[in-house]
Write a protein that holds these residues in place. Structure first.
Motif, PDB file in Angstrom:
ATOM      1  N   TRP A 282      43.929  50.232  37.012  1.00 58.98           N
ATOM      2  CA  TRP A 282      45.119  49.598  37.586  1.00 58.98           C
ATOM      3  C   TRP A 282      44.947  49.449  39.095  1.00 58.98           C
ATOM      4  CZ3 TRP A 282      49.025  49.899  41.073  1.00 58.98           C
ATOM      5  CH2 TRP A 282      50.193  49.149  40.824  1.00 58.98           C
ATOM      6  N   ASP A 283      44.432  50.496  39.732  1.00 59.50           N
ATOM      7  CA  ASP A 283      44.220  50.429  41.175  1.00 59.50           C
ATOM      8  C   ASP A 283      43.240  49.316  41.536  1.00 59.50           C
ATOM      9  OD1 ASP A 283      45.939  52.532  41.597  1.00 59.50           O
ATOM     10  OD2 ASP A 283      44.367  54.039  41.846  1.00 59.50           O
ATOM     11  N   ASP A 284      42.206  49.143  40.730  1.00 64.92           N
ATOM     12  CA  ASP A 284      41.246  48.074  41.002  1.00 64.92           C
ATOM     13  C   ASP A 284      41.888  46.706  40.800  1.00 64.92           C
ATOM     14  OD1 ASP A 284      38.508  46.952  41.422  1.00 64.92           O
ATOM     15  OD2 ASP A 284      38.792  46.318  39.344  1.00 64.92           O
ATOM     16  N   ALA A 285      42.613  46.548  39.691  1.00 60.94           N
ATOM     17  CA  ALA A 285      43.231  45.256  39.391  1.00 60.94           C
ATOM     18  C   ALA A 285      44.226  44.859  40.472  1.00 60.94           C
ATOM     19  CB  ALA A 285      43.911  45.297  38.025  1.00 60.94           C
ATOM     20  N   HIS A 286      45.071  45.800  40.894  1.00 58.41           N
ATOM     21  CA  HIS A 286      46.126  45.468  41.847  1.00 58.41           C
ATOM     22  C   HIS A 286      45.677  45.583  43.291  1.00 58.41           C
ATOM     23  CE1 HIS A 286      49.547  44.970  39.063  1.00 58.41           C
ATOM     24  NE2 HIS A 286      48.809  45.731  38.280  1.00 58.41           N
ATOM     25  N   GLY A 287      44.598  46.290  43.523  1.00 57.53           N
ATOM     26  CA  GLY A 287      44.115  46.438  44.884  1.00 57.53           C
ATOM     27  C   GLY A 287      43.144  45.370  45.325  1.00 57.53           C
ATOM     28  N   ARG A 288      42.473  44.695  44.353  1.00 55.52           N
ATOM     29  CA  ARG A 288      41.415  43.754  44.742  1.00 55.52           C
ATOM     30  C   ARG A 288      41.404  42.451  43.945  1.00 55.52           C
ATOM     31  NH1 ARG A 288      35.693  46.579  44.939  1.00 55.52           N
ATOM     32  NH2 ARG A 288      36.049  46.846  42.693  1.00 55.52           N
ATOM     33  N   ARG A 289      42.223  42.328  42.909  1.00 58.72           N
ATOM     34  CA  ARG A 289      42.050  41.165  42.025  1.00 58.72           C
ATOM     35  C   ARG A 289      43.361  40.536  41.554  1.00 58.72           C
ATOM     36  NH1 ARG A 289      36.445  42.275  40.228  1.00 58.72           N
ATOM     37  NH2 ARG A 289      36.070  44.482  40.663  1.00 58.72           N
ATOM     38  N   THR A 290      44.440  40.756  42.244  1.00 60.95           N
ATOM     39  CA  THR A 290      45.729  40.195  41.843  1.00 60.95           C
ATOM     40  C   THR A 290      46.216  39.206  42.896  1.00 60.95           C
ATOM     41  OG1 THR A 290      46.331  42.196  40.627  1.00 60.95           O
ATOM     42  CG2 THR A 290      48.123  40.730  41.242  1.00 60.95           C
ATOM     43  N   TYR A 291      46.676  38.058  42.443  1.00 63.95           N
ATOM     44  CA  TYR A 291      47.231  37.053  43.348  1.00 63.95           C
ATOM     45  C   TYR A 291      48.561  37.527  43.929  1.00 63.95           C
ATOM     46  CZ  TYR A 291      43.746  33.560  42.085  1.00 63.95           C
ATOM     47  OH  TYR A 291      42.568  32.878  41.916  1.00 63.95           O
ATOM     48  N   VAL A 292      48.953  36.932  45.035  1.00 65.45           N
ATOM     49  CA  VAL A 292      50.187  37.311  45.698  1.00 65.45           C
ATOM     50  C   VAL A 292      51.402  37.029  44.819  1.00 65.45           C
ATOM     51  CG1 VAL A 292      50.580  35.090  46.871  1.00 65.45           C
ATOM     52  CG2 VAL A 292      51.351  37.239  47.959  1.00 65.45           C
ATOM     53  N   THR A 293      51.251  36.193  43.812  1.00 63.59           N
ATOM     54  CA  THR A 293      52.319  35.913  42.847  1.00 63.59           C
ATOM     55  C   THR A 293      52.343  36.905  41.689  1.00 63.59           C
ATOM     56  OG1 THR A 293      50.810  34.438  41.671  1.00 63.59           O
ATOM     57  CG2 THR A 293      52.267  33.438  43.327  1.00 63.59           C
ATOM     58  N   GLY A 294      51.403  37.851  41.665  1.00 66.22           N
ATOM     59  CA  GLY A 294      51.297  38.771  40.541  1.00 66.22           C
ATOM     60  C   GLY A 294      50.399  38.265  39.439  1.00 66.22           C
ATOM     61  N   GLY A 295      49.853  37.057  39.572  1.00 69.76           N
ATOM     62  CA  GLY A 295      48.953  36.508  38.564  1.00 69.76           C
ATOM     63  C   GLY A 295      47.604  37.200  38.581  1.00 69.76           C
ATOM     64  N   MET A 296      46.941  37.207  37.434  1.00 62.12           N
ATOM     65  CA  MET A 296      45.613  37.806  37.320  1.00 62.12           C
ATOM     66  C   MET A 296      44.696  36.868  36.549  1.00 62.12           C
ATOM     67  SD  MET A 296      46.181  41.847  36.591  1.00 62.12           S
ATOM     68  CE  MET A 296      47.487  42.763  37.408  1.00 62.12           C
ATOM     69  N   GLY A 297      43.439  36.838  36.970  1.00 58.30           N
ATOM     70  CA  GLY A 297      42.440  35.978  36.357  1.00 58.30           C
ATOM     71  C   GLY A 297      42.160  34.788  37.240  1.00 58.30           C
ATOM     72  N   SER A 298      41.022  34.821  37.941  1.00 60.61           N
ATOM     73  CA  SER A 298      40.748  33.777  38.926  1.00 60.61           C
ATOM     74  C   SER A 298      39.783  32.714  38.439  1.00 60.61           C
ATOM     75  CB  SER A 298      40.190  34.416  40.206  1.00 60.61           C
ATOM     76  OG  SER A 298      39.035  35.175  39.939  1.00 60.61           O
ATOM     77  N   ARG A 299      39.219  32.880  37.250  1.00 58.02           N
ATOM     78  CA  ARG A 299      38.194  31.937  36.800  1.00 58.02           C
ATOM     79  C   ARG A 299      38.634  31.170  35.557  1.00 58.02           C
ATOM     80  NH1 ARG A 299      32.585  35.489  37.496  1.00 58.02           N
ATOM     81  NH2 ARG A 299      32.725  35.701  39.773  1.00 58.02           N
ATOM     82  N   HIS A 300      38.456  29.849  35.609  1.00 54.79           N
ATOM     83  CA  HIS A 300      38.767  29.010  34.458  1.00 54.79           C
ATOM     84  C   HIS A 300      37.710  29.150  33.364  1.00 54.79           C
ATOM     85  CE1 HIS A 300      42.096  26.175  35.795  1.00 54.79           C
ATOM     86  NE2 HIS A 300      41.927  26.973  36.834  1.00 54.79           N
ATOM     87  N   LYS A 301      36.462  29.296  33.737  1.00 57.51           N
ATOM     88  CA  LYS A 301      35.375  29.221  32.754  1.00 57.51           C
ATOM     89  C   LYS A 301      35.566  30.217  31.610  1.00 57.51           C
ATOM     90  CE  LYS A 301      31.329  31.154  33.547  1.00 57.51           C
ATOM     91  NZ  LYS A 301      31.059  31.987  32.344  1.00 57.51           N
ATOM     92  N   ASP A 302      35.868  31.438  31.935  1.00 57.58           N
ATOM     93  CA  ASP A 302      36.023  32.446  30.888  1.00 57.58           C
ATOM     94  C   ASP A 302      37.343  33.194  31.015  1.00 57.58           C
ATOM     95  OD1 ASP A 302      35.330  33.653  33.214  1.00 57.58           O
ATOM     96  OD2 ASP A 302      33.629  34.786  32.428  1.00 57.58           O
ATOM     97  N   GLU A 303      38.311  32.564  31.699  1.00 60.38           N
ATOM     98  CA  GLU A 303      39.658  33.132  31.839  1.00 60.38           C
ATOM     99  C   GLU A 303      39.606  34.575  32.337  1.00 60.38           C
ATOM    100  OE1 GLU A 303      42.154  30.790  28.495  1.00 60.38           O
ATOM    101  OE2 GLU A 303      40.845  32.326  27.684  1.00 60.38           O
TER     102      GLU A 303
END
Length: 649
Positions: A282-303
Motif C-alpha cells: 500500500w505504501d508503494d502504491a500510494h507513495g509512488r504510483r497513484t495519480y493525484v485523482t486517486g487513479g492507479m495504472g499508468s499504462r494502456h498496453k497492459d493496464e
C-alpha cells in the motif's frame, strides 16, 4: 462485510445502522445509482448478450434457449453477477427487495444453465472457449474470477433479502473448487478476485474450508504456474509471492483485488505477515504510483502500474475498476489498522476518480480516466474515449461502480476496538449505534461536505460511547476547529496516534470545522510529466480545466498565474457541484511555432493574453460535451513590467 473480523481494529456497524440522506452529496449519489445506474445495468445485460450467453446453455426444448453466437469477452458472466450484487445491496439500503421479479428470473436462468458438477461458466460450457474442459486455461480463462463475483452476489442477496437461491447456485460451484483444491489441484486464477469472495463466504457460513481455500490460492501465486503470453507473469500476479513482494506490479486491477483478498485473510486470521505485506505494498502504491485523482495504472498496453513516479497525465489509464478496487482495499486496510490515512485514500479516490467514472445522470461511463485530454485527441477507442459511453465490449466498470455506490453508507462509520464510534466519511446521515446496554444510540450527522467544511454530529442523548472523528490529512491540525457541546477543544490535544480526534463519552454535540481554502498541489520532482505544473484542489476534491469554460483560447496554451491566488467560485447547479475555483491565467499562442527551437537568449517570450481561469471538479468533467481538459496546469510566468507584448489588449 459480515462476521466478527477478529483481527480488525475497527469494525463495520450492523446492517442498516447508517442511512445517507438524499439531501447530501453521497446520499444523492446513491439515489442516482438506484434510479438510473442499476436499471441501466440490468437493461444492458439483455442488449449486450450477457444473458443470452447463459440461455445458450439451456436445453434446446426450453423456450428460453438461445441459438445465437456467444457475445462479449470470456468473462461476460461476471457482468451479470456484479449487477445482481448491486441490486442486492440496493435492496439492503432501501430496506425492501428491488427488481425482485427480474432477479428471480435471472437466478432461475443460472440454476437451469448450471452443470451437474456445479460449474457455471457460459464461455466454456457453451463451446466458445478453445476447450470445453473447465480450468484448461487458468491464465486467461477468468473462470474463478467469474465464480468470485457469483459468490459475492449470492452472499449479498442472502444478507439483503434472506433469499438463499443465488447463494445455493454459487455454492454448488464453489464447493467443487474447494474439493479440487483439497485434492491437490493448483487452481489459481489469472485474474484475482475470488480470494475475497471465499473469505466473505466463510463469514457468511462459518465454514473454515472457504477461508482456507482463499489462503491456498494466495500461496499458489507468485511461482510462475500460469506461464506467460502475451504478457509476463507479473501481469497475472504470478511473478513474486505476495508475502515477498516489495512493490506493486502488473495489471492494476488484478493487483488491487489480490491485496484486498490478502487483507481480508488477515482480518480473519491475524497472520502478521499478511498485514505487513499489505502495508508495504500500500505504501508503494500510494507513495509512488497513484495519480493525484486517486487513479492507479499508468499504462494502456497492459493496464498496469508503471515504474515509480511514471504518472503521465495524458496517457493515464487509471481504469474505473482500479478506482473501485482501490476503495475496496482501502476499506479493508482501514478496518485492519484503524488508521485515518486509509480513510483519506478511500475518500480521495471516491470523490475523484470513482466519481468521474460515471456521468451526472448515472448512465454513461469512462473506462479509463485520463488527467489530460489534448486538443485534437482521437477518442474513437472506447478505452481512451473523449467522452463517456453507455456500455463497453469489456463492460466490467459500470456494474462495478453500481455495486460500490450501493454500499457507500456502510463506510461512513465503524465501531472502534475501544467501543468508540469512529466517523470516516462526512455526509448527511442518520446513525443508530448499539450502546453498551444494548439499546441503540441515535446520531445525526449533518454537513455540506465536500463543498463546506462544517461537520456536525449530534446525539439524541449524551453519548454512552467515545467518539472519534477523522481529521483528514489534507486539512492538517493547524486549520481545523473542534467544539464539544459548544466549548472549544484543542485539536492537537484531541488527536490520537491514528489520525482521529477523540471525544470522551458523554458528549451530545460535536462540531468539526475543516479549512476549505483552495490549494495548489505540486507533484514529486520525479514525476517528470508534470514538472512546472500545479493541480488545484479544495477539501478532498481535485479540480480541472475544461475547454468549454475558456472560449477564444486553446486550453493547451493556458498557464496559471499563481501570484494572483486561487479563490472559491460559485456553485454550478447544472453540474451538481457546490463550488468551483477561479484564478488568473495567461494563454500564450503556440500555433505556428517550430517543434523545437533554440533558446531565445535575452529576448522576452510572448506573454500572450490574460485569461480568466475557471476550474470545475474533476469528477464532473466531460458532462458538457467533448473537448480538451487538464488537471495539471502549467504555471505561467507573470508578465514583465514594461514588456509591450505582455497584454492581449
Amino acid at each position: 462485510m459480515g462476521g466478527p473480523l477478529p483481527a480488525a481494529r475497527t469494525r463495520p456497524l450492523p446492517a442498516g445502522a447508517v442511512r445517507l440522506a438524499p439531501t447530501g452529496h453521497l446520499g444523492a449519489w446513491q439515489e442516482r445509482n438506484a434510479a438510473a445506474t442499476v436499471p441501466h445495468c440490468l437493461d444492458a445485460l439483455e442488449t449486450s448478450g450477457a444473458l443470452d450467453n447463459l440461455r445458450r446453455l439451456l436445453d434446446p426444448a426450453d423456450p428460453e434457449h438461445h441459438d445465437g453466437p456467444y457475445r462479449g469477452f470470456n468473462f461476460a458472466d461476471s457482468d451479470v453477477h456484479k449487477t445482481l450484487e448491486a441490486v442486492a445491496w440496493e435492496s439492503a439500503r432501501a430496506g425492501e427487495p428491488r427488481h425482485e421479479d427480474t432477479v428471480r428470473r435471472v437466478v432461475d436462468l443460472l440454476r437451469r444453465a448450471q452443470a451437474p458438477s456445479g460449474y457455471l461458466d457460459s464461455h466454456v460450457l457453451g463451446g466458445a472457449a478453445p476447450s470445453t474442459e473447465p480450468y484448461a486455461d487458468l491464465r486467461w480463462g477468468h473462470e474463478l474470477y467469474v465464480l468470485g463475483h457469483l459468490v459475492q452476489a449470492g452472499v449479498a442477496r442472502a444478507r439483503a433479502t434472506g433469499e438463499d437461491d443465488l447463494l445455493d447456485v454459487a455454492m454448488g460451484w464453489v464447493d467443487d473448487v474447494v474439493a479440487r483444491l483439497a485434492a491437490g489441484e493448483d487452481l489459481v486464477c489469472g485474474h484475482p478476485e475470488v480470494e475475497s469472495a471465499l473469505v466473505e463466504l466463510f463469514r457468511e457460513t462459518g465454514d473454515p474450508a472457504y477461508r482456507d481455500a482463499a489462503r491456498r490460492m494466495v500461496d499458489l501465486r507468485g511461482h510462475g504456474r500460469l506461464g506467460s503470453g502475451p504478457f509476463e507473469p507479473a501481469y497475472h500476479q504470478d511473478a513474486t509471492p505476495v508475502l515477498d513482494a516489495g512493490e506493486v506490479a502488473g495489471h492494476a486491477v488484478r493487483q488491487l483485488y489480490l491485496l484486498a483478498g490478502v487483507t481480508d485473510l488477515y482480518l480473519e486470521t491475524g497472520e502478521r505477515g499478511l498485514l505487513d505485506a499489505a502495508v508495504r505494498l500500500w505504501d508503494d502504491a500510494h507513495g509512488r504510483r497513484t495519480y493525484v485523482t486517486g487513479g492507479m495504472g499508468s499504462r494502456h498496453k497492459d493496464e498496469s502500474f508503471g515504474d515509480p513516479y511514471e504518472l503521465p497525465p495524458d496517457r493515464a489509464y487509471a481504469e474505473s475498476c482500479a478506482g473501485v478496487a482501490g476503495v475496496l482495499w482501502d476499506w479493508r486496510m482501514l478496518l485492519a489498522t484503524g488508521e485515518s490515512r486509509y480513510a483519506d485514500a478511500l475518500e480521495h479516490a471516491l470523490y475523484n476518480v470513482v466519481a468521474a467514472a460515471a456521468s451526472t445522470d448515472g448512465t454513461a461511463f469512462f473506462y479509463s480516466n485520463p488527467l489530460q485530454l489534448r486538443d485534437g485527441h482521437d477518442g474513437a477507442d472506447e478505452y481512451q474515449a473523449s467522452g463517456r459511453r453507455g456500455w463497453f465490449a469489456c463492460a466490467c466498470c459500470p456494474p462495478n461502480l453500481a455495486r460500490l455506490v450501493a454500499t457507500l453508507h456502510t463506510m461512513v462509520a465503524t465501531t472502534g476496538d475501544d467501543g468508540s464510534l469512529a466517523v470516516h466519511l462526512f455526509a448527511d446521515a442518520d446513525l443508530a449505534v448499539p450502546g453498551p446496554g444494548g439499546a441503540d444510540v441515535r446520531f445525526a450527522l449533518r454537513t455540506g461536505y465536500p463543498w463546506d467544511g462544517d461537520v456536525l454530529l449530534t446525539a439524541d442523548a449524551p453519548s454512552p460511547v467515545p467518539l472519534a472523528l477523522r481529521l483528514p490529512g489534507w486539512a492538517g491540525a493547524a486549520g481545523a476547529r473542534l467544539e464539544v457541546d459548544g466549548a472549544p477543544v484543542d485539536v492537537a490535544a484531541a488527536r490520537d496516534g491514528r489520525g482521529y480526534l477523540r471525544v470522551p463519552a458523554g458528549a451530545r454535540r460535536v462540531r468539526l470545522v475543516l479549512p476549505m481554502e483552495p490549494r495548489a498541489l505540486r507533484a514529486h520532482p520525479r514525476v517528470d510529466a508534470v514538472r512546472g505544473c500545479v493541480a488545484l484542489a479544495r477539501g478532498p476534491v481535485v479540480h480541472c480545466l475544461e475547454q468549454v469554460d475558456h472560449p477564444g483560447v486553446v486550453l493547451d496554451d493556458v498557464g496559471l498565474d499563481l501570484a494572483g491566488g486561487v479563490r472559491v467560485g460559485p456553485a454550478d447547479d447544472a453540474l451538481g457541484v457546490g463550488a468551483t475555483l477561479l484564478a488568473a491565467g495567461r494563454a500564450r499562442p503556440t500555433a505556428g511555432l517550430p517543434l523545437y527551437a533554440a533558446e531565445p537568449g535575452g529576448a522576452a517570450p510572448d506573454e500572450g493574453v490574460a485569461v480568466a481561469v475557471r476550474a470545475v471538479p474533476y469528477a464532473v468533467w466531460g458532462n458538457r460535451g467533448e473537448g480538451p481538459m487538464r488537471v495539471w496546469i502549467p504555471v505561467a510566468a507573470p508578465p514583465r513590467p514594461g514588456d509591450r507584448r505582455r497584454s492581449g489588449r
